[in-house]
Write a protein that holds these residues in place. Structure first.
Motif, PDB file in Angstrom:
ATOM      1  N   VAL A 264      -4.590   7.883  -2.562  1.00 25.82           N
ATOM      2  CA  VAL A 264      -3.574   6.836  -2.470  1.00 25.82           C
ATOM      3  C   VAL A 264      -3.866   5.685  -3.431  1.00 25.82           C
ATOM      4  O   VAL A 264      -2.952   4.962  -3.840  1.00 25.82           O
TER       5      VAL A 264
ATOM      6  N   ALA B 195      -8.082   3.075   4.865  1.00 29.18           N
ATOM      7  CA  ALA B 195      -8.778   1.850   4.461  1.00 29.18           C
ATOM      8  C   ALA B 195     -10.177   1.810   5.063  1.00 29.18           C
ATOM      9  O   ALA B 195     -11.150   1.410   4.400  1.00 29.18           O
TER      10      ALA B 195
ATOM     11  N   ASP C 158      -2.378   5.703   9.841  1.00 33.30           N
ATOM     12  CA  ASP C 158      -2.904   6.425   8.682  1.00 33.30           C
ATOM     13  C   ASP C 158      -3.483   5.450   7.653  1.00 33.30           C
ATOM     14  O   ASP C 158      -4.564   5.664   7.107  1.00 33.30           O
ATOM     15  N   ARG C 159      -2.746   4.363   7.367  1.00 34.84           N
ATOM     16  CA  ARG C 159      -3.238   3.387   6.395  1.00 34.84           C
ATOM     17  C   ARG C 159      -4.537   2.740   6.868  1.00 34.84           C
ATOM     18  O   ARG C 159      -5.452   2.517   6.074  1.00 34.84           O
TER      19      ARG C 159
ATOM     20  N   ALA D 202       0.840  -1.189   0.000  1.00 35.68           N
ATOM     21  CA  ALA D 202       0.000   0.000   0.000  1.00 35.68           C
ATOM     22  C   ALA D 202       0.876   1.240   0.000  1.00 35.68           C
ATOM     23  O   ALA D 202       1.875   1.315   0.707  1.00 35.68           O
TER      24      ALA D 202
ATOM     25  N   ASP E 227       2.240   4.994   0.735  1.00 36.70           N
ATOM     26  CA  ASP E 227       2.196   5.800   1.942  1.00 36.70           C
ATOM     27  C   ASP E 227       1.104   6.847   1.813  1.00 36.70           C
ATOM     28  O   ASP E 227       0.879   7.406   0.736  1.00 36.70           O
ATOM     29  N   PRO E 228       0.413   7.161   2.911  1.00 36.91           N
ATOM     30  CA  PRO E 228      -0.635   8.175   2.864  1.00 36.91           C
ATOM     31  C   PRO E 228      -0.059   9.519   2.460  1.00 36.91           C
ATOM     32  O   PRO E 228       1.116   9.803   2.645  1.00 36.91           O
TER      33      PRO E 228
END
Length: 229
Positions: free
Chosen positions: A74, A27, A22-23, A3, A5-6
């Motif tokens: 993202v 999500a 943050d992820r 994933a 990075d934000p």
């Protein structure tokens, strides 16, 4: 693929941000949007799903629209431009990849929500340009550079401003066509349509033909080739 990075948000005082948190928040935002929709989405709902305090969200994002924008941005960062051997194939590939991303429920719901909100929020509109539009112009830059190395396109003009205008135009044409067909017209973007779009982009209107009485996306009709010179 890991994933991305934000996106960075404005710095605030306090403890350092956790990338993992943050992820999880982004999500959770996407999942909640698909399930409850924009109107029923709340910061509290996102915090509950992500397992964080609501104050944690507000330290990072001042409003729901900012949170949703970062949650969808993202996803656009996942777009890539694999080398498919020639400019035409590269164009077809990025069109199909972009359309596949727009078909994902979380992308479609989030993007349409923030675009609707931005009609009355100039600051949000500017954030959309920065977080999505400007960031994804990297695909155009990469594709042009690769085509120039192959000898398929001439070198950039010496005027950097003119190069930037060309990049902007290419991005607007490709992104605008795919977004309109996918989200406004609600029509498929398949391999046949991508082929005809690439022909139109690279060779012009006079080279594009479609099956008689049918949509360009129906069947597997090859664009008619016209002799050059």
């Amino acid at each position: 693929m890991a994933a991305p990075d934000p996106l960075p948000s404005p710095q605030r005082r306090g403890r350092p941000r956790s990338a993992a948190a943050d992820r999880a928040i982004l999500a959770a935002t996407r999942a909640a949007l698909v399930e409850v929709g924009w109107s029923r989405l709340t910061m509290g709902e996102v915090a509950h799903r992500a397992g964080v305090a609501k104050t944690t969200l507000y330290r990072r994002w001042a409003a729901k629209s900012e949170l949703v924008l970062d949650a969808v941005a993202v996803l656009f960062d996942e777009l890539e431009l694999p080398d498919r051997g020639c400019l035409r194939a590269d164009v077809e590939g990025v069109v199909l990849s972009f359309a596949a991303l727009l078909r994902r429920p979380e992308t479609k719901t989030a993007l349409m929500a923030v675009l609707a909100e931005s009609t009355t929020d100039q600051a949000l509109r500017a954030r959309i340009r920065e977080a999505i539009v400007d960031r994804q112009k990297r695909l155009v830059l990469d594709g042009r550079s690769r085509a120039q190395q192959r000898g398929e396109l001439p070198p950039d003009p010496p005027d950097a401003a003119e190069t930037a205008r060309v990049v902007d135009l290419i991005f607007d044409v490709i992104a605008g066509a795919v977004v309109h067909r996918s989200l406004v017209s609600d029509c498929p973007v398949d391999e046949a349509w991508a082929r005809q779009f690439a022909t139109l982009l690279l060779e012009g209107l006079s080279t594009v033909s479609s099956a008689p009485g049918g949509d360009a996306s129906e069947g597997d009709t090859q664009p008619e080739e016209h002799p050059r010179g």
